[in-house]
Design a protein around this motif. Structure first.
Motif, PDB file in Angstrom:
ATOM      1  N   LEU A   6      61.968  34.141  67.013  1.00  0.00           N
ATOM      2  CA  LEU A   6      60.874  34.032  67.969  1.00  0.00           C
ATOM      3  C   LEU A   6      59.599  34.648  67.408  1.00  0.00           C
ATOM      4  N   SER A   7      59.735  35.779  66.720  1.00  0.00           N
ATOM      5  CA  SER A   7      58.562  36.469  66.185  1.00  0.00           C
ATOM      6  C   SER A   7      57.776  35.590  65.207  1.00  0.00           C
ATOM      7  N   TYR A   8      58.462  34.762  64.444  1.00  0.00           N
ATOM      8  CA  TYR A   8      57.781  33.843  63.525  1.00  0.00           C
ATOM      9  C   TYR A   8      56.907  32.869  64.308  1.00  0.00           C
ATOM     10  N   TYR A   9      57.465  32.287  65.357  1.00  0.00           N
ATOM     11  CA  TYR A   9      56.711  31.326  66.171  1.00  0.00           C
ATOM     12  C   TYR A   9      55.571  32.008  66.920  1.00  0.00           C
ATOM     13  N   LEU A  13      51.691  30.950  66.632  1.00  0.00           N
ATOM     14  CA  LEU A  13      50.908  30.647  67.832  1.00  0.00           C
ATOM     15  C   LEU A  13      49.698  31.563  67.938  1.00  0.00           C
ATOM     16  N   TYR A  14      49.885  32.836  67.629  1.00  0.00           N
ATOM     17  CA  TYR A  14      48.777  33.789  67.676  1.00  0.00           C
ATOM     18  C   TYR A  14      47.669  33.376  66.706  1.00  0.00           C
ATOM     19  N   ARG A  15      48.051  33.048  65.493  1.00  0.00           N
ATOM     20  CA  ARG A  15      47.054  32.635  64.499  1.00  0.00           C
ATOM     21  C   ARG A  15      46.319  31.384  64.949  1.00  0.00           C
ATOM     22  N   SER A  16      47.053  30.432  65.505  1.00  0.00           N
ATOM     23  CA  SER A  16      46.449  29.207  65.994  1.00  0.00           C
ATOM     24  C   SER A  16      45.480  29.498  67.138  1.00  0.00           C
ATOM     25  N   PHE A  17      45.905  30.349  68.066  1.00  0.00           N
ATOM     26  CA  PHE A  17      45.066  30.689  69.217  1.00  0.00           C
ATOM     27  C   PHE A  17      43.809  31.436  68.767  1.00  0.00           C
ATOM     28  N   ALA A  18      43.968  32.402  67.872  1.00  0.00           N
ATOM     29  CA  ALA A  18      42.815  33.167  67.379  1.00  0.00           C
ATOM     30  C   ALA A  18      41.829  32.254  66.662  1.00  0.00           C
ATOM     31  N   ASP A  19      42.324  31.320  65.856  1.00  0.00           N
ATOM     32  CA  ASP A  19      41.464  30.378  65.150  1.00  0.00           C
ATOM     33  C   ASP A  19      40.724  29.475  66.132  1.00  0.00           C
ATOM     34  N   GLY A  22      38.034  31.470  68.157  1.00  0.00           N
ATOM     35  CA  GLY A  22      36.911  32.023  67.399  1.00  0.00           C
ATOM     36  C   GLY A  22      35.609  31.272  67.585  1.00  0.00           C
ATOM     37  N   GLY A  23      35.622  29.984  67.326  1.00  0.00           N
ATOM     38  CA  GLY A  23      34.410  29.179  67.463  1.00  0.00           C
ATOM     39  C   GLY A  23      33.943  29.062  68.900  1.00  0.00           C
ATOM     40  N   LYS A  24      34.884  28.908  69.808  1.00  0.00           N
ATOM     41  CA  LYS A  24      34.535  28.766  71.229  1.00  0.00           C
ATOM     42  C   LYS A  24      33.885  30.040  71.762  1.00  0.00           C
ATOM     43  N   LEU A  25      34.412  31.194  71.352  1.00  0.00           N
ATOM     44  CA  LEU A  25      33.849  32.457  71.827  1.00  0.00           C
ATOM     45  C   LEU A  25      32.477  32.730  71.224  1.00  0.00           C
ATOM     46  N   GLN A  26      32.278  32.308  69.981  1.00  0.00           N
ATOM     47  CA  GLN A  26      30.976  32.506  69.352  1.00  0.00           C
ATOM     48  C   GLN A  26      29.881  31.777  70.126  1.00  0.00           C
ATOM     49  N   GLU A  27      30.233  30.671  70.761  1.00  0.00           N
ATOM     50  CA  GLU A  27      29.259  29.917  71.556  1.00  0.00           C
ATOM     51  C   GLU A  27      28.701  30.755  72.707  1.00  0.00           C
ATOM     52  N   VAL A  28      29.493  31.689  73.227  1.00  0.00           N
ATOM     53  CA  VAL A  28      29.026  32.551  74.322  1.00  0.00           C
ATOM     54  C   VAL A  28      28.691  33.959  73.838  1.00  0.00           C
ATOM     55  N   GLY A  29      28.741  34.192  72.515  1.00  0.00           N
ATOM     56  CA  GLY A  29      28.340  35.469  71.948  1.00  0.00           C
ATOM     57  C   GLY A  29      29.428  36.523  71.879  1.00  0.00           C
ATOM     58  N   LEU A  30      30.682  36.126  71.968  1.00  0.00           N
ATOM     59  CA  LEU A  30      31.794  37.069  71.913  1.00  0.00           C
ATOM     60  C   LEU A  30      32.612  36.868  70.644  1.00  0.00           C
ATOM     61  N   ASN A  31      33.472  37.833  70.364  1.00  0.00           N
ATOM     62  CA  ASN A  31      34.467  37.648  69.320  1.00  0.00           C
ATOM     63  C   ASN A  31      35.843  37.829  69.948  1.00  0.00           C
ATOM     64  N   PHE A  32      36.877  37.499  69.212  1.00  0.00           N
ATOM     65  CA  PHE A  32      38.243  37.534  69.739  1.00  0.00           C
ATOM     66  C   PHE A  32      38.618  38.924  70.241  1.00  0.00           C
ATOM     67  N   GLY A  33      38.168  39.961  69.559  1.00  0.00           N
ATOM     68  CA  GLY A  33      38.504  41.324  69.947  1.00  0.00           C
ATOM     69  C   GLY A  33      37.960  41.740  71.299  1.00  0.00           C
ATOM     70  N   LEU A  34      36.894  41.106  71.750  1.00  0.00           N
ATOM     71  CA  LEU A  34      36.283  41.460  73.037  1.00  0.00           C
ATOM     72  C   LEU A  34      36.758  40.571  74.185  1.00  0.00           C
ATOM     73  N   LEU A  35      37.505  39.536  73.854  1.00  0.00           N
ATOM     74  CA  LEU A  35      37.965  38.576  74.865  1.00  0.00           C
ATOM     75  C   LEU A  35      38.699  39.244  76.015  1.00  0.00           C
ATOM     76  N   PHE A  36      39.660  40.108  75.699  1.00  0.00           N
ATOM     77  CA  PHE A  36      40.489  40.685  76.752  1.00  0.00           C
ATOM     78  C   PHE A  36      39.756  41.736  77.579  1.00  0.00           C
ATOM     79  N   PHE A  37      38.682  42.322  77.041  1.00  0.00           N
ATOM     80  CA  PHE A  37      37.831  43.204  77.839  1.00  0.00           C
ATOM     81  C   PHE A  37      37.167  42.397  78.953  1.00  0.00           C
ATOM     82  N   ILE A  38      36.599  41.259  78.567  1.00  0.00           N
ATOM     83  CA  ILE A  38      35.921  40.398  79.541  1.00  0.00           C
ATOM     84  C   ILE A  38      36.911  39.882  80.578  1.00  0.00           C
ATOM     85  N   VAL A  39      38.080  39.447  80.138  1.00  0.00           N
ATOM     86  CA  VAL A  39      39.090  38.922  81.064  1.00  0.00           C
ATOM     87  C   VAL A  39      39.536  40.020  82.031  1.00  0.00           C
TER      88      VAL A  39
END
Length: 141
Positions: A6-9, A13-19, A22-39
């Motif tokens: 399971l850990s491999y999958y 999935l994490y790498r795919s989600f982060a990738d 990345g571009g979608k968050l940059q459109e609103v001025g965020l990075n992946f590390g700040l996503l969960f703060f906003i949520v």
């Protein structure tokens, strides 16, 4: 013999989600590390920095730097209330919060295109069951 893990999958999935995010968050001025703060702040208005830090299982210094950055960049407000500060989304933060929610659902739609509706439901039910033993403060629900 190769065994599936399971850990491999999860890592894939994490790498795919982060990738994807990345571009979608940059459109609103965020990075992946700040996503969960906003949520978190979007789901828990008037939370304190201490509550947020504990809920996200973060180091206090890192959390404070991120909160200050989000405040400086106009995503959140940090208002003194008695002995505590209360965190809330600004208009820009609310837009980022809505974009973040779209990102989660857009990625799900993209990732699960080869699954039937029943398979999606089964997968999510199994993942929910698999995460039941994860401590509440790590799950953030």
């Amino acid at each position: 013999m190769y065994q599936k893990a399971l850990s491999y999958y999860i890592a894939m999935l994490y790498r795919s989600f982060a990738d994807f995010t990345g571009g979608k968050l940059q459109e609103v001025g965020l990075n992946f590390g700040l996503l969960f703060f906003i949520v978190y702040i979007g789901k828990k208005p008037n939370c304190t920095p201490s509550e947020l830090t504990k809920a996200l299982s973060l180091d206090w210094g890192h959390s404070q730097r991120c909160i200050n950055r989000l405040t400086d960049d106009g995503f959140i407000t940090k208002e003194k209330s008695g002995r505590h500060y209360l965190l809330n989304l600004t208009e820009r933060g609310q837009e980022a919060f809505e974009a973040a929610h779209r990102i989660f659902f857009d990625w799900d739609d993209r990732f699960m295109t080869n699954l039937t509706a029943k398979e999606k439901e089964q997968l999510l039910a199994l993942l929910e069951k698999a995460t039941e033993r994860i401590p509440h403060h790590v799950r953030n629900d």
